[in-house]
Design a protein around this motif. Structure first.
Motif, PDB file in Angstrom:
ATOM      1  N   ALA A 178       0.823  -1.206   0.000  1.00  0.00           N
ATOM      2  CA  ALA A 178       0.000   0.000   0.000  1.00  0.00           C
ATOM      3  C   ALA A 178       0.859   1.259   0.000  1.00  0.00           C
ATOM      4  O   ALA A 178       0.594   2.209  -0.753  1.00  0.00           O
ATOM      5  CB  ALA A 178      -0.926  -0.008   1.213  1.00  0.00           C
ATOM      6  N   MET A 179       1.900   1.275   0.831  1.00  0.00           N
ATOM      7  CA  MET A 179       2.754   2.457   0.913  1.00  0.00           C
ATOM      8  C   MET A 179       3.513   2.688  -0.392  1.00  0.00           C
ATOM      9  O   MET A 179       3.581   3.815  -0.901  1.00  0.00           O
ATOM     10  CB  MET A 179       3.734   2.316   2.074  1.00  0.00           C
ATOM     11  CG  MET A 179       3.114   2.496   3.442  1.00  0.00           C
ATOM     12  SD  MET A 179       2.564   4.189   3.760  1.00  0.00           S
ATOM     13  CE  MET A 179       4.116   5.058   3.844  1.00  0.00           C
ATOM     14  N   ALA A 180       4.096   1.637  -0.931  1.00  0.00           N
ATOM     15  CA  ALA A 180       4.878   1.797  -2.159  1.00  0.00           C
ATOM     16  C   ALA A 180       3.996   2.222  -3.316  1.00  0.00           C
ATOM     17  O   ALA A 180       4.365   3.103  -4.112  1.00  0.00           O
ATOM     18  CB  ALA A 180       5.596   0.487  -2.486  1.00  0.00           C
ATOM     19  N   GLY A 181       2.822   1.623  -3.429  1.00  0.00           N
ATOM     20  CA  GLY A 181       1.946   1.932  -4.559  1.00  0.00           C
ATOM     21  C   GLY A 181       1.538   3.389  -4.614  1.00  0.00           C
ATOM     22  O   GLY A 181       1.712   4.067  -5.637  1.00  0.00           O
ATOM     23  N   VAL A 182       1.017   3.915  -3.500  1.00  0.00           N
ATOM     24  CA  VAL A 182       0.527   5.291  -3.519  1.00  0.00           C
ATOM     25  C   VAL A 182       1.677   6.287  -3.581  1.00  0.00           C
ATOM     26  O   VAL A 182       1.572   7.354  -4.205  1.00  0.00           O
ATOM     27  CB  VAL A 182      -0.385   5.564  -2.298  1.00  0.00           C
ATOM     28  CG1 VAL A 182       0.423   5.592  -1.003  1.00  0.00           C
ATOM     29  CG2 VAL A 182      -1.160   6.857  -2.474  1.00  0.00           C
ATOM     30  N   HIS A 183       2.822   5.945  -2.991  1.00  0.00           N
ATOM     31  CA  HIS A 183       3.919   6.918  -2.961  1.00  0.00           C
ATOM     32  C   HIS A 183       4.719   6.954  -4.266  1.00  0.00           C
ATOM     33  O   HIS A 183       5.460   7.912  -4.503  1.00  0.00           O
ATOM     34  CB  HIS A 183       4.809   6.676  -1.754  1.00  0.00           C
ATOM     35  CG  HIS A 183       4.176   7.166  -0.483  1.00  0.00           C
ATOM     36  ND1 HIS A 183       3.405   6.357   0.318  1.00  0.00           N
ATOM     37  CD2 HIS A 183       4.154   8.409   0.099  1.00  0.00           C
ATOM     38  CE1 HIS A 183       2.949   7.066   1.338  1.00  0.00           C
ATOM     39  NE2 HIS A 183       3.388   8.309   1.230  1.00  0.00           N
ATOM     40  N   VAL A 184       4.575   5.956  -5.107  1.00  0.00           N
ATOM     41  CA  VAL A 184       5.111   6.077  -6.467  1.00  0.00           C
ATOM     42  C   VAL A 184       4.359   7.181  -7.213  1.00  0.00           C
ATOM     43  O   VAL A 184       4.955   8.002  -7.918  1.00  0.00           O
ATOM     44  CB  VAL A 184       5.010   4.737  -7.218  1.00  0.00           C
ATOM     45  CG1 VAL A 184       5.227   4.938  -8.716  1.00  0.00           C
ATOM     46  CG2 VAL A 184       6.039   3.745  -6.674  1.00  0.00           C
ATOM     47  N   LEU A 185       3.049   7.229  -7.012  1.00  0.00           N
ATOM     48  CA  LEU A 185       2.253   8.283  -7.648  1.00  0.00           C
ATOM     49  C   LEU A 185       2.595   9.656  -7.061  1.00  0.00           C
ATOM     50  O   LEU A 185       2.731  10.643  -7.793  1.00  0.00           O
ATOM     51  CB  LEU A 185       0.763   7.994  -7.458  1.00  0.00           C
ATOM     52  CG  LEU A 185       0.237   6.689  -8.073  1.00  0.00           C
ATOM     53  CD1 LEU A 185      -1.239   6.496  -7.738  1.00  0.00           C
ATOM     54  CD2 LEU A 185       0.442   6.690  -9.583  1.00  0.00           C
ATOM     55  N   ASP A 272      -3.486  12.391   2.965  1.00  0.00           N
ATOM     56  CA  ASP A 272      -2.300  12.100   2.165  1.00  0.00           C
ATOM     57  C   ASP A 272      -2.035  10.594   2.156  1.00  0.00           C
ATOM     58  O   ASP A 272      -2.787   9.810   2.742  1.00  0.00           O
ATOM     59  CB  ASP A 272      -1.093  12.903   2.654  1.00  0.00           C
ATOM     60  CG  ASP A 272      -0.572  12.457   4.011  1.00  0.00           C
ATOM     61  OD1 ASP A 272      -0.926  11.360   4.482  1.00  0.00           O
ATOM     62  OD2 ASP A 272       0.208  13.211   4.621  1.00  0.00           O
ATOM     63  N   GLY A 273      -0.966  10.200   1.472  1.00  0.00           N
ATOM     64  CA  GLY A 273      -0.720   8.779   1.252  1.00  0.00           C
ATOM     65  C   GLY A 273      -0.647   7.972   2.528  1.00  0.00           C
ATOM     66  O   GLY A 273      -1.297   6.930   2.660  1.00  0.00           O
ATOM     67  N   LEU A 274       0.128   8.434   3.520  1.00  0.00           N
ATOM     68  CA  LEU A 274       0.254   7.701   4.775  1.00  0.00           C
ATOM     69  C   LEU A 274      -1.064   7.688   5.534  1.00  0.00           C
ATOM     70  O   LEU A 274      -1.460   6.654   6.097  1.00  0.00           O
ATOM     71  CB  LEU A 274       1.356   8.313   5.632  1.00  0.00           C
ATOM     72  CG  LEU A 274       1.532   7.700   7.021  1.00  0.00           C
ATOM     73  CD1 LEU A 274       1.829   6.209   6.928  1.00  0.00           C
ATOM     74  CD2 LEU A 274       2.625   8.418   7.797  1.00  0.00           C
ATOM     75  N   GLU A 275      -1.750   8.817   5.590  1.00  0.00           N
ATOM     76  CA  GLU A 275      -3.037   8.867   6.295  1.00  0.00           C
ATOM     77  C   GLU A 275      -4.036   7.893   5.697  1.00  0.00           C
ATOM     78  O   GLU A 275      -4.753   7.190   6.418  1.00  0.00           O
ATOM     79  CB  GLU A 275      -3.598  10.287   6.246  1.00  0.00           C
ATOM     80  CG  GLU A 275      -2.811  11.304   7.053  1.00  0.00           C
ATOM     81  CD  GLU A 275      -3.276  12.717   6.817  1.00  0.00           C
ATOM     82  OE1 GLU A 275      -3.054  13.571   7.697  1.00  0.00           O
ATOM     83  OE2 GLU A 275      -3.862  12.984   5.741  1.00  0.00           O
ATOM     84  N   LYS A 276      -4.083   7.820   4.370  1.00  0.00           N
ATOM     85  CA  LYS A 276      -5.016   6.924   3.690  1.00  0.00           C
ATOM     86  C   LYS A 276      -4.667   5.468   3.950  1.00  0.00           C
ATOM     87  O   LYS A 276      -5.538   4.646   4.266  1.00  0.00           O
ATOM     88  CB  LYS A 276      -4.980   7.224   2.185  1.00  0.00           C
ATOM     89  CG  LYS A 276      -5.907   6.358   1.342  1.00  0.00           C
ATOM     90  CD  LYS A 276      -7.360   6.614   1.647  1.00  0.00           C
ATOM     91  CE  LYS A 276      -8.245   5.867   0.661  1.00  0.00           C
ATOM     92  NZ  LYS A 276      -9.692   6.003   0.991  1.00  0.00           N
ATOM     93  N   VAL A 277      -3.398   5.132   3.828  1.00  0.00           N
ATOM     94  CA  VAL A 277      -2.966   3.755   4.083  1.00  0.00           C
ATOM     95  C   VAL A 277      -3.236   3.385   5.538  1.00  0.00           C
ATOM     96  O   VAL A 277      -3.713   2.279   5.836  1.00  0.00           O
ATOM     97  CB  VAL A 277      -1.469   3.583   3.750  1.00  0.00           C
ATOM     98  CG1 VAL A 277      -0.958   2.230   4.240  1.00  0.00           C
ATOM     99  CG2 VAL A 277      -1.241   3.724   2.250  1.00  0.00           C
TER     100      VAL A 277
END
Length: 353
Positions: A178-185, A272-277
């Protein structure tokens, strides 16, 4: 990617704090070699600019947003050691004044958002410059690539911290995916902002860009109403020390104030990405109340100001102002320490004879 209190347990948070403190101490020494009388105030400006742009969350997927981390931008503009300090100053101001990022998690956040992003981005940046043709375009391309990879790098580091000290029972594989996927974007947005900013500064003052040292802006002549490059013989370089940084500093500060005080109102309100994950995976189950939650500027709004636009704008302007003052003060102190060391060395040399 500001990690709140409670995501990571106390032992790992303490260990991360020790890592962050060591990195800051090393960076304070390294920054002495990077800063001079021109770049010290610009480093404070870079910190304030990063603070401002971090308020501008941009959408990256359904219900998710991202924002600049800033490590790549700072490292390329003012140097990797100074870059770590720039982002660390921003994180400290955000945690103390705005209740953004846990205070017990400050070491985790500095390790993720300052140290890892700078190390990854600058390594990629320098590696690409060795193989790309020399020129401004190559600097911009290398900045884009470095920034792009720095964000997933920080996401991987968070996953490692979570694997060592996560306070909830979530499979590490799910967290990593989850972290890698959203943070690539999110990294794509980071890369665009970084490349655009580096390119803009190079266009007017390449001598002030740490990662572009050796590039010189060609002298322009107006011929028949058009600006053209001057012949090589006429393009005598102006001594760097003789060129004022004031116009760039003023324009950069005004830009930061406008971004934080006005444009930030239109930023994405999605987590943001971390909050969503964290919400989707249950990582936030043991998140704790922020120690600075009662701050007059908590959540980037001014207490007792009812108008949301005015409240957020004032908070952003205050944040930029405090960050530039604190950052500039720190960087001037580092610069002064270097001058004192050089003076001491010069004084000691004759006595040694």
């Amino acid at each position: 990617m500001h990690v709140p209190d409670g995501f990571i347990n106390a032992p790992v948070s303490v260990a991360a704090g020790a890592v962050a403190a060591t990195a800051v101490a090393v960076s304070l020494r390294g920054a002495r070699r990077e800063l001079d009388e021109r770049t010290a105030p610009l480093a404070g400006l870079v910190a304030a600019f990063i603070f401002a742009v971090q308020m501008l969350n941009f959408p990256v997927a359904a219900g998710t947003s991202g924002h600049l981390l800033g490590g790549a931008l700072a490292a390329i503009l003012v140097g990797p050691y100074t870059g770590v300090l720039c982002v660390s100053v921003v994180l400290l101001m955000q945690g103390i004044l705005f209740a953004d990022g846990g205070l017990t998690a400050l070491g985790v956040n500095i390790s993720n958002m300052a140290v890892v992003t700078v190390v990854v981005a600058y390594a990629v940046f320098r590696g690409l410059l060795r193989v790309l043709p020399a020129g401004r375009r190559s600097v911009t391309v290398a900045a884009f690539a470095g920034a792009l990879l720095s964000v997933p790098g920080a996401a991987v580091m968070f996953t490692l911290f979570y694997a060592l000290g996560g306070t909830t029972d979530v499979p590490i594989g799910k967290v990593f995916t989850a972290m890698a996927g959203v943070h690539v974007l999110i990294g794509i947005g980071e890369a665009v902002i970084t490349a655009a900013t580096v390119g803009a500064v190079i266009a007017v003052r390449p001598d002030l860009v740490h990662g572009a040292r050796g590039l010189a802006a060609p002298l322009k002549l107006r011929v028949d109403g058009r600006l053209v490059d001057a012949p090589a013989a006429a393009a005598a370089p102006v001594p760097a020390a003789a060129r004022s940084t004031r116009p760039l500093w003023i324009s950069g500060l005004v830009t930061a104030l406008v971004l934080a005080g006005f444009v930030s109102y239109y930023a994405s309100s999605s987590p943001d990405g971390l909050e969503k994950v964290a919400a989707d995976q249950g990582i936030d189950a043991k998140a704790r109340h922020h120690a600075a939650a009662d701050s007059p500027l908590a959540d980037y709004s001014v207490k007792d100001v009812s108008d949301a636009r005015l409240s957020g704008g004032l908070a952003g302007i205050i944040g930029v102002g405090v960050t530039v003052v604190v950052g500039t003060g720190i960087f001037w102190s580092v610069r002064r320490r270097r001058a004192e060391d050089l003076t001491a060395a010069a004084t000691a040399a004759p006595a040694a004879r």
